[in-house]
Motif scaffolding. Sequence first.
Motif, short mmCIF file in Angstrom:
data_model
loop_
_atom_site.label_atom_id
_atom_site.label_comp_id
_atom_site.label_asym_id
_atom_site.label_seq_id
_atom_site.Cartn_x
_atom_site.Cartn_y
_atom_site.Cartn_z
N THR A 1 0.80 -1.21 0.00
CA THR A 1 0.00 0.00 0.00
C THR A 1 0.84 1.27 0.00
O THR A 1 0.31 2.36 0.09
CB THR A 1 -0.98 -0.03 1.21
N GLY B 1 -6.65 0.61 -0.86
CA GLY B 1 -5.23 0.85 -0.72
C GLY B 1 -4.37 -0.07 -1.57
O GLY B 1 -3.20 0.27 -1.85
N ILE B 2 -4.92 -1.22 -1.99
CA ILE B 2 -4.09 -2.20 -2.68
C ILE B 2 -4.68 -2.71 -4.00
O ILE B 2 -3.95 -3.26 -4.81
CB ILE B 2 -3.77 -3.42 -1.78
N LYS C 1 -4.25 4.86 -0.03
CA LYS C 1 -2.85 4.57 0.24
C LYS C 1 -2.61 4.48 1.75
O LYS C 1 -3.13 5.27 2.52
CB LYS C 1 -1.99 5.69 -0.37
N ASN D 1 0.06 1.52 -5.84
CA ASN D 1 -0.83 1.42 -4.67
C ASN D 1 -2.04 2.32 -4.90
O ASN D 1 -2.18 2.92 -5.97
CB ASN D 1 -0.12 1.80 -3.36
#
Length: 478
Positions: free
Chosen positions: A86, A336-337, A329, A306
Amino acid sequence: MLRAILVTGIAFGLGAGGAGVTDTPAAEPSEPAIPGGRPPNILLIVADDLGYGDLGCYGQQKIRTPHLDQLAEEGIRFTNAYAGSTVCAPSRCALMTGLHTGHCRVRGNGGGGSPRSNVPLAPNDICIAELLKKAGYATALIGKWGLGEAGSTGLPTRKGFDYFFGYLNQHHAHNYYPDFLWRNEEKVRIDNPQSTVENVAAQRRVYAPDLFREEALRFLTAHRDRPFFLYFATTVPHANNERTRATGEGNEVPDDAPYTHEDWPQAEKNKAAMITRLDADIGTILTHLRKLKLERNTLVIFTSDNGPHREGGNKPEFFRSSGPFRGIKRDLYEGGIRVPFIIRWPERIKPGTVTDHVTAFWDFLPTACDLAGVPVPSQLDGISLAPLLTGQGQQRTHEFLYWEFHEGGFRQAVRHGSWKAVRHAPNLPLELYDLQADPSETRNIAAQHPDIIMRIETYLKTARTDSKEFPIRLPKKK
């Protein structure tokens, strides 16, 4: 609009194979994926902090990305693709090494001896560029590295790249108007005054992304007659965090066109302009491939390292940059991923294809090896996507995907089938979400599924090796 030819990923198996991989045997190729032909060129384009929802082909309504939308129209668009982490350095380490953050060397930003330096890759860390170089590929990295400082064992030129131009350090990469960049192992002066708070508004002369675009064009021209691997690691749309602290707005771009007259906050105009400018640069590079008659045998991959940031004055909800997902992030929730992931390979991939096959950054190394005819190293976490891309052979699937994150403590996440588990600290219970029914991760159903929690806890016992640079730590008490 994309022609949605849906390719459904095979359901995750529960076999007893190695590190999160089903136990279907996979052959190690000794020749390229296209028998009798030159192995494919590989152009890997990685954006920086670009969210799942920042592209038109992933639902963006305000930011214009016609060239990337066209790339998706001409290839395959993944809806279940994941970054390596992330934040940038560990994500790029997973991408380059085929190992997730439970096994790779670089598991976080920093940790290299000072707050602004990274842990470098070691001599025994295998990088995809080393493998492709041994197979006769010309290799280049243009843009941001983040896996080794000057003089370290992790320099790009010491990890298989014939040529490097860009930033070694992610903090240096915040500045889009730097006073120097690196060419191989030498500093190259750029006609920008050194950035300070006092002259922050006067330093805008040479925009680094413009240099990167031109370097990419030169590399393609110079290596048109042999297989090449070009890793184009742009810094767009990452914010200049230092400039943000000095001026309150850190989205550095020469101008805010074509959004100048939009009734938006200036930070959002600039972010959108950065993304559209990147889209145009990618269009220029793809046009150059076509002019060089390299398009047909070049595998083009586009992704982001990310999820979107809340930096530079931006609010990720303004453009719905995370798409339908929770988090941004530095979160291990999907926002986030989970990242955009597009692959084009003319005459091999059916145009307009959309797949829900689950993949992650650590799949890139074995995929590139398979397509180039390079033996795949053992003990990887990644699985080659070559069967999915070529239509030859059975596509293997992950039993589970694993992430760990070390900023502010120690966090973990696992995806297993449609189940997603998140742990915010070693002493806290797992949260559990059903991504099929609840892709936004709004309903923690861990209490209703103790069997799934037990299975994931079993995975967590074997998912990582200890790291002296990134030990397990409890969060600091506030």
